[in-house]
Scaffold this active site. Structure first.
Site, PDB file in Angstrom:
ATOM      1  N   ASN A   1      52.470   5.510 -23.592  1.00 50.94           N
ATOM      2  CA  ASN A   1      53.323   7.073 -23.495  1.00 50.94           C
ATOM      3  C   ASN A   1      53.785   7.389 -24.215  1.00 50.94           C
ATOM      4  O   ASN A   1      54.776   8.165 -24.644  1.00 50.94           O
ATOM      5  CB  ASN A   1      52.707   7.658 -22.539  1.00 50.94           C
TER       6      ASN A   1
ATOM      7  N   GLY B   1      52.973  -0.811 -17.552  1.00 51.80           N
ATOM      8  CA  GLY B   1      51.768  -0.342 -17.036  1.00 51.80           C
ATOM      9  C   GLY B   1      50.776  -0.048 -16.057  1.00 51.80           C
ATOM     10  O   GLY B   1      51.151   0.803 -15.331  1.00 51.80           O
TER      11      GLY B   1
ATOM     12  N   THR C   1      46.311  -3.308 -14.027  1.00 53.18           N
ATOM     13  CA  THR C   1      46.880  -4.230 -14.751  1.00 53.18           C
ATOM     14  C   THR C   1      47.985  -4.993 -14.023  1.00 53.18           C
ATOM     15  O   THR C   1      47.797  -6.391 -14.430  1.00 53.18           O
ATOM     16  CB  THR C   1      47.267  -3.520 -16.067  1.00 53.18           C
TER      17      THR C   1
ATOM     18  N   GLU D   1      56.807  -2.457 -13.818  1.00 53.32           N
ATOM     19  CA  GLU D   1      56.805  -1.035 -13.877  1.00 53.32           C
ATOM     20  C   GLU D   1      55.640  -0.313 -14.069  1.00 53.32           C
ATOM     21  O   GLU D   1      54.930  -0.205 -14.589  1.00 53.32           O
ATOM     22  CB  GLU D   1      57.918  -0.821 -14.806  1.00 53.32           C
TER      23      GLU D   1
ATOM     24  N   CYS E   1      55.826   8.236 -16.395  1.00 54.19           N
ATOM     25  CA  CYS E   1      55.887   7.621 -15.518  1.00 54.19           C
ATOM     26  C   CYS E   1      56.708   8.658 -14.737  1.00 54.19           C
ATOM     27  O   CYS E   1      56.830   8.374 -13.422  1.00 54.19           O
ATOM     28  CB  CYS E   1      55.829   5.971 -16.142  1.00 54.19           C
TER      29      CYS E   1
ATOM     30  N   GLU F   1      64.917  -3.760 -14.106  1.00 53.15           N
ATOM     31  CA  GLU F   1      65.552  -4.159 -15.991  1.00 53.15           C
ATOM     32  C   GLU F   1      66.642  -3.002 -16.071  1.00 53.15           C
ATOM     33  O   GLU F   1      66.584  -1.736 -15.606  1.00 53.15           O
ATOM     34  CB  GLU F   1      64.229  -4.064 -16.425  1.00 53.15           C
TER      35      GLU F   1
END
Length: 501
Positions: free
Chosen positions: A177, A253, A257, A276, A310, A480
């Site tokens: 994205n 992602g 996953t 994240e 996101c 982060e």
């Protein structure tokens, strides 16, 4: 290589589109290992990457395999001892050199980010500037970082101090994205703190990662310090995560996953893992707001990059007292200001288009009211979805509770502050939230009760790169940014040194 040399000259929309119109074959991308562009070992296996605006094949991305990952891991492992001992000043200068080259070619990166991902050129330019900021920020951070030290009194005075060392080889896995921005958000601190890396961009949007590899070559980054291996998650991503020589993984992602990465790394206890995983972010609009301001902010948070961020606010809750006024103004504003091909681009891929369409069919089946938009066609020519504003859905609906990651927003009413907080927290995710109110006490009272890693009050998408970025609950683990990135990419030890012995 010929493809890259050609792309490097196509730094305007006109040049890029003229080139694409003249080509019979798609652009072919190569892996980047040891500062060289190398063919994929499975050279006959490719993933087609499509132009979101037309649905036509834009590029072919190599479908990497275990042997490609191991080649990159070997190069990174060899590079680590030297790079980890490189002085902070030298590392800082390298990051600044990388930032400078991107800055000189920022229109090139913006054009190809827009073409490849579908975002508007203006949005792409913002993200390229942020990519430059990532390198410049960490270039200066490492020159001024502080460490704790203390003296322990006793028969012999003992100096106790903290010392950090780079973790080692990192796997850096990023989504489609915001391809360049999120890739550099991981690469910059990886380099700054003395680690080496293998990046795996999304196979859906690989063009700017391919161009970024050339930046590393031009900057004369030592061979093997950053490698880029293209491919899909089950192939390259899984091999990267499972490699025993990869000592850390930074992933952005989807939650499925992310859960797989946790399972695959559970037995390797010392491996650093930062995840994240996105969110389903609420927007709380209280009855003391200025409605035009609230409408503008809610619309931007819902439809920026066609809802493919996101941090987008896709669940809007409005105090019942102003609900009707807000909704009529919101619908009118969206219809006027969010236009396909102008202020909004397509979504990134056909599978994603089909996913969003399935949620809209679900909303239709649940008798939701479509204030804007509708059900897009099943077989599109380009992945265009107009902005959709929905109401009338139960809070337990999948449309309300699951991350759609597209230009779809639901709007509901609440009656009290406690109910607003309850609605905001009624989700498995907890990445971000927007609170709109003019009451300063409420800003803190509500903001401090929200289950989210980031809370914005009367603003959105404001980032200071030293602050913590990440979510709670199903939105991931770890943080982060600034010192938090230092925690991800370094190991901490405490030394105790006596004054005499």
């Amino acid at each position: 290589m010929e493809a890259l040399t050609t792309l490097w000259q196509l730094n305007t929309e006109q040049k890029a589109h003229e080139f694409l119109d003249s080509q019979r074959d798609p652009i072919r991308i190569s892996n980047f290992v040891g500062n060289e562009f190398v063919p994929c070992t499975t050279s006959n296996k490719w993933v087609d990457s499509f132009d979101p605006r037309s649905g036509k094949v834009l590029a072919q991305v190599p479908l990497g395999a275990l042997v490609d990952v191991e080649m990159a891991v070997e190069a990174a492992t060899k590079a680590f001892p030297s790079w980890s001992r490189t002085s902070r000043k030298s590392r800082s200068q390298m990051l600044q050199r990388i930032a400078s080259i991107i800055s000189e070619e920022k229109e090139l990166f913006a054009v190809w980010e827009s073409i490849d991902q579908g975002k508007t050129l203006s949005r792409a330019r913002v993200e390229v500037e942020r990519a430059i900021d990532n390198f410049n920020y960490f270039a200066t951070y490492i020159l001024h970082e502080e460490h704790a030290s203390r003296y322990v009194d006793g028969p012999t005075s003992v100096l106790t101090y903290e010392h950090r060392s780079p973790v080692g080889v990192f796997g850096l896995i990023t989504p489609w994205n915001m391809p360049l921005y999120l890739l550099t958000w991981k690469i910059a601190p990886c380099l700054a703190f003395g680690c080496v890396g293998i990046a795996k961009p999304s196979e859906v949007t690989s063009m700017t990662a391919f161009l970024l590899a050339e930046v590393f070559r031009k900057a004369e980054l030592p061979p093997g310090v950053i490698n880029i291996v293209f491919g899909d998650g089950p192939g390259v991503g899984s091999a990267l995560v499972r490699s025993a020589r990869v000592r850390g993984v930074s992933f952005t992602g989807g939650p499925a996953t992310g859960a797989r990465i946790r399972r695959d790394t559970a037995g390797d206890i010392g491996k650093h893992v930062s995840l994240e995983l996105g969110g389903k972010n609420p927007v709380l609009v209280f009855d003391d707001v200025d409605i035009p301001n609230a409408v503008r902010l809610a619309a931007r948070a819902a439809f920026e990059n066609s809802g493919q961020i996101c941090l987008c606010g896709s669940r809007v809750y409005v105090h019942r007292y102003i609900y009707d006024s807000f909704m009529s103004a919101f619908v009118a504003y969206v219809e006027k200001n969010y236009r396909l091909g102008d202020t909004m681009g397509p979504v990134a891929s056909l599978p994603h288009y089909s996913k969003i369409r399935s949620y809209l069919l679900q909303a239709q089946a649940e008798s939701a009211q479509f204030h804007t938009g509708g059900i897009p066609c099943e077989e599109p020519q380009g992945y265009w979805i107009p902005p959709v504003v929905l109401s009338g859905l139960d809070t337990k609906s999948r449309v309300v509770s699951e991350e759609i990651f597209g230009p779809v927003v639901t709007v509901s009413a609440f009656d009290s502050e406690d109910e607003a907080v309850s609605l905001a927290n009624d989700n498995i995710n907890g990445l971000a939230c927007i609170v709109m109110t003019n009451n300063v006490s409420r800003m803190r009272r509500v903001g401090e009760r929200i289950d989210a890693g980031l809370v914005w009050v009367n603003c959105w998408l404001v980032r200071e790169l030293g602050t913590a970025f990440g979510g709670v609950k199903a939105s991931g683990v770890g943080r982060e940014g600034g010192a938090h990135s230092r925690d991800v990419f370094t190991n901490l030890r405490t030394l105790h040194v006596p004054s005499s012995w």
